[in-house]
Design an enzyme around this catalytic site. Structure first.
Site: not given
Length: 702
Positions: A348, A385
């Site tokens: 993330d 990401e």
């Protein structure tokens, strides 16, 4: 004043202990504890009988001369065993302007704790204000998980070329009453096990689980719960709320059972990991672990060191390239691979891991290179990401040679083209080919691009075609939260519609998105429930909606059986096609260099690359020479008649219709071997639809 606490006389005398390994390590005759805290002046190890106890059963003061080596506090406590609940108190200066936040009243988790005990009266707010937190704080648990029988299980290491990722939420997958899962297993790892036959039938090869590390459900607006789990309090402990079993080992063993069962079904387990921030929030947030042990090491601080750099949008930013934090991240990853057998990680806001202690991007971020070159992690799937909340966007430029990337450009350009935006044809065409404009500068495989149109963060696929704007009022933030740049189109009516014309367009658009995601070059990812048009009522930021807004409503399977069938056949065809691919080890540049690819418009050989173009077609020969595919996409509001290439030079000498999203099921897609013969030299495609023709050599030819 804190309540009177126990003494150190209940067990044999503790010994000096060892600095390594960090955390609580079970030995034959006791437990070794070790924790990092550079600037603390004193440390206490607290032993509790129960998670709710407001007074430790035993307090072990650590002597600076005997129990400290360099910046590590350590002690060996004889006769302790697995299941012991424990925590720390760290004493030192409360000097926020110097970046230090020691508070001897606060009960602190072990950053390396393998288990978490959550009291019934857990109170996040208590750790934000002065006073003792023993009765209401989460505590660590000593775990001895060495006796688990893996029965020969190990990570599957499936190549990315054979991977179809399914992003899902462990709790939401089976929490709805319609899931058919045993009530006591709703929303748990065990619930996932019961639904493995569904995943197998769907055909996905990997599940990407939203955060399963222990998180703080109370890190949410008042009256709501953190549902997604992007609020970590531990990087080693499975979330206890996802376990149907009691006892300290319950979450660990149930997670392992899930991994083992998924592996038996041929499905990999990828964890969405949050090594960019913690649930301790900003300078007004709770003090329950990292900030109370060594605030200025674990976090990137602002120029005003009483405040936190906020590159995450959550209040704080983990200092990932600090040596101690870097070691913790690596130890965490190794733990989940070696002891929990996971197959990979999706990081993330991974661009934060490229920032130094001042928040500046690094050319060669140490932690990213450490992860990529670690021998324990070799062959494990690593997905980034490649952006953060402060504007650092690294899609196509993320550090390292092994990382795959969530391709946010695929999402945006495919959305824009299919809703009819002008000026999108060139970007759309590139996305279908694994984005050579983004990734062609390096010799990497096509699967460097993880292609997705929807994910947990934003609209579901159903809502993408049903809402022009977000509807997040239920989050309690006056609809200010969530992204406004959705590139969505409601197909004529905002929200649910009874108009069959509107519904037909929506269904067509859903199938368009699914086809492009699953058939484009790159590695595809689907969002949980998109295969049956799961809705969140237009909420594009449902992080705090632990209710039917977010849960998987399994009744939709009957209502949208045609979409579910469509996805199943697409996945099966993609995997069959890739298994038969010639030389799957080609880089993207090599593949495109060897491929025979011809672009068209509605007229053969005349592609329309103009600003106002809303359609395209292309013919591609697979490298084996046995198949030819002809794609036609009409994103315009009127029907278009596309010329088909003459079939005389094709394998088998005939075109067959495989996919047409404008047709009702089961004609919308058929198994490739059952494709329908097309005799006309043109093919009329209704508005907002796509079609795929194929020609193949007769069985036994070649």
């Amino acid at each position: 004043m804190r309540p009177t606490e126990g003494t150190c006389t209940a067990f044999g005398e503790q010994t000096r202990g060892n600095t390594s390994p960090l955390g609580a390590t079970v030995h034959r005759d006791g437990v070794n504890f070790s924790v990092y805290s550079e600037d603390s002046t004193g440390m206490e190890l607290l032993l509790f009988d129960r998670a709710d106890d407001g007074v430790p059963a035993r307090v072990i003061p650590l002597d600076r001369g005997r129990h400290r080596t360099y910046h590590y506090w350590h002690v060996f406590v004889p006769e302790l065993t697995g299941g012991q609940i424990y925590a720390y108190r760290a004493h030192g200066p409360w000097a926020p302007r110097q970046g230090l936040r020691f508070d001897g009243d606060k009960v602190l988790l072990d950053p390396y704790g393998r288990g978490i005990a959550v009291p019934a009266g857990y109170d996040r707010s208590a750790a934000c204000r002065p006073g003792d937190t023993a009765a209401v704080a989460m505590k660590s648990v000593v775990l001895d998980a060495r006796g688990y029988d893996w029965e020969g299980d190990c990570p599957l290491k499936r190549p990315f070329s054979q991977t179809v990722i399914y992003e899902m939420h462990v709790g939401g997958f089976t929490r709805h009453p319609s899931s058919g899962v045993s009530p006591e297993k709703h929303g748990t790892f065990a619930g996932v096990i019961e639904k493995i036959p569904y995943l197998t039938e769907l055909g996905v090869t990997a599940v990407e689980l939203l955060p399963v590390f222990q998180f703080d459900p109370h890190d949410a607006p008042p009256g709501r719960l953190n549902y997604w789990g992007y609020a970590p309090v531990s990087f080693f402990a499975p979330h206890h709320g996802y376990s149907s079993r009691g006892g300290p080992l319950g979450p660990v063993e149930e997670f392992r059972d899930m991994v083992k069962a998924l592996h038996r079904a041929g499905i990999e387990v990828i964890l969405d990991v949050v090594y960019n921030h913690t649930a301790e929030g900003d300078e007004h947030g709770p003090n329950f672990c990292f900030r109370g042990l060594q605030n200025d090491a674990y976090y990137i601080l602002d120029h005003n060191r009483s405040r936190y750099a906020n590159f995450t949008g959550t209040g704080n930013t983990l200092n990932a390239n600090h040596p101690v934090v870097r070691r913790m991240i690596l130890d965490s990853l190794r733990f989940w691979v070696s002891e929990m057998h996971v197959d990979g990680f999706r990081f993330d806001l991974a661009s934060i891991l490229s920032r130094d202690e001042h928040g500046c991007p690094m050319e060669a971020p140490t932690i990213l290179l450490d992860i990529e070159t670690d021998p324990v992690l070799a062959g494990i799937k690593l997905i980034a990401e490649a952006w953060d909340a402060a504007g650092l966007y690294q899609v196509g430029s993320f550090a390292g040679e092994f990382w795959k990337e969530w391709n946010g450009r695929f999402r945006d350009d495919v959305r824009s083209f299919l809703r009819g935006d002008a000026g999108t044809i060139s970007g759309f065409a590139s996305r279908l080919l694994a984005s050579p404009d983004i990734y062609g500068h390096v010799e990497r495989e096509p699967e460097q691009s993880i292609n997705f149109v929807t994910c947990h963060d934003g609209f579901t696929l159903n809502d993408l075609v049903s809402y022009d704007r977000k509807h997040n009022e239920a989050n309690g933030e006056q609809n200010r939260d969530g992204c406004d740049h959705n590139l969505s189109w409601n197909c004529g009516v905002e929200g649910p519609a009874d108009d069959p014309v509107v519904e037909a367009i929506r269904n067509r658009q859903v199938k368009n998105f699914l086809t492009l995601t699953l058939l484009s070059l790159g590695a595809p990812m689907l969002l949980m429930g998109d295969e049956m048009r799961r809705t969140q009522g237009g909420n594009n930021n449902a992080y705090c909606q632990d209710n039917e807004t977010s849960w998987f409503d399994w009744r939709l399977l009957d209502r949208h059986a045609d979409v579910h069938r469509f996805v199943r056949l697409l996945i099966a065809s993609r995997l069959k096609r890739n298994l038969a691919a010639k030389d799957p080890g080609l880089t993207l540049n090599q593949l495109l260099g060897q491929a025979r690819l011809e672009w068209h418009g509605v007229r053969l050989g005349r592609p329309d690359w103009e600003h106002d173009s809303h359609s395209t077609a292309f013919t591609v020969w697979n490298l084996s020479g046995r198949f030819v595919f002809h794609y036609m996409v009409n994103a315009w509001q009127e029907a278009l008649a596309f010329e088909l290439p003459p079939p005389r030079e094709l394998p088998g000498g005939i075109w067959r219709r495989w996919i047409d999203t404008s047709l009702a099921s089961p004609a919308d897609i058929v198994p490739m071997e059952d494709a329908i013969e097309v005799k006309s030299g043109t093919y009329e495609l209704p508005p907002h639809s796509l079609a795929v023709m194929l020609a193949r050599a007769p069985a036994g030819a070649g």
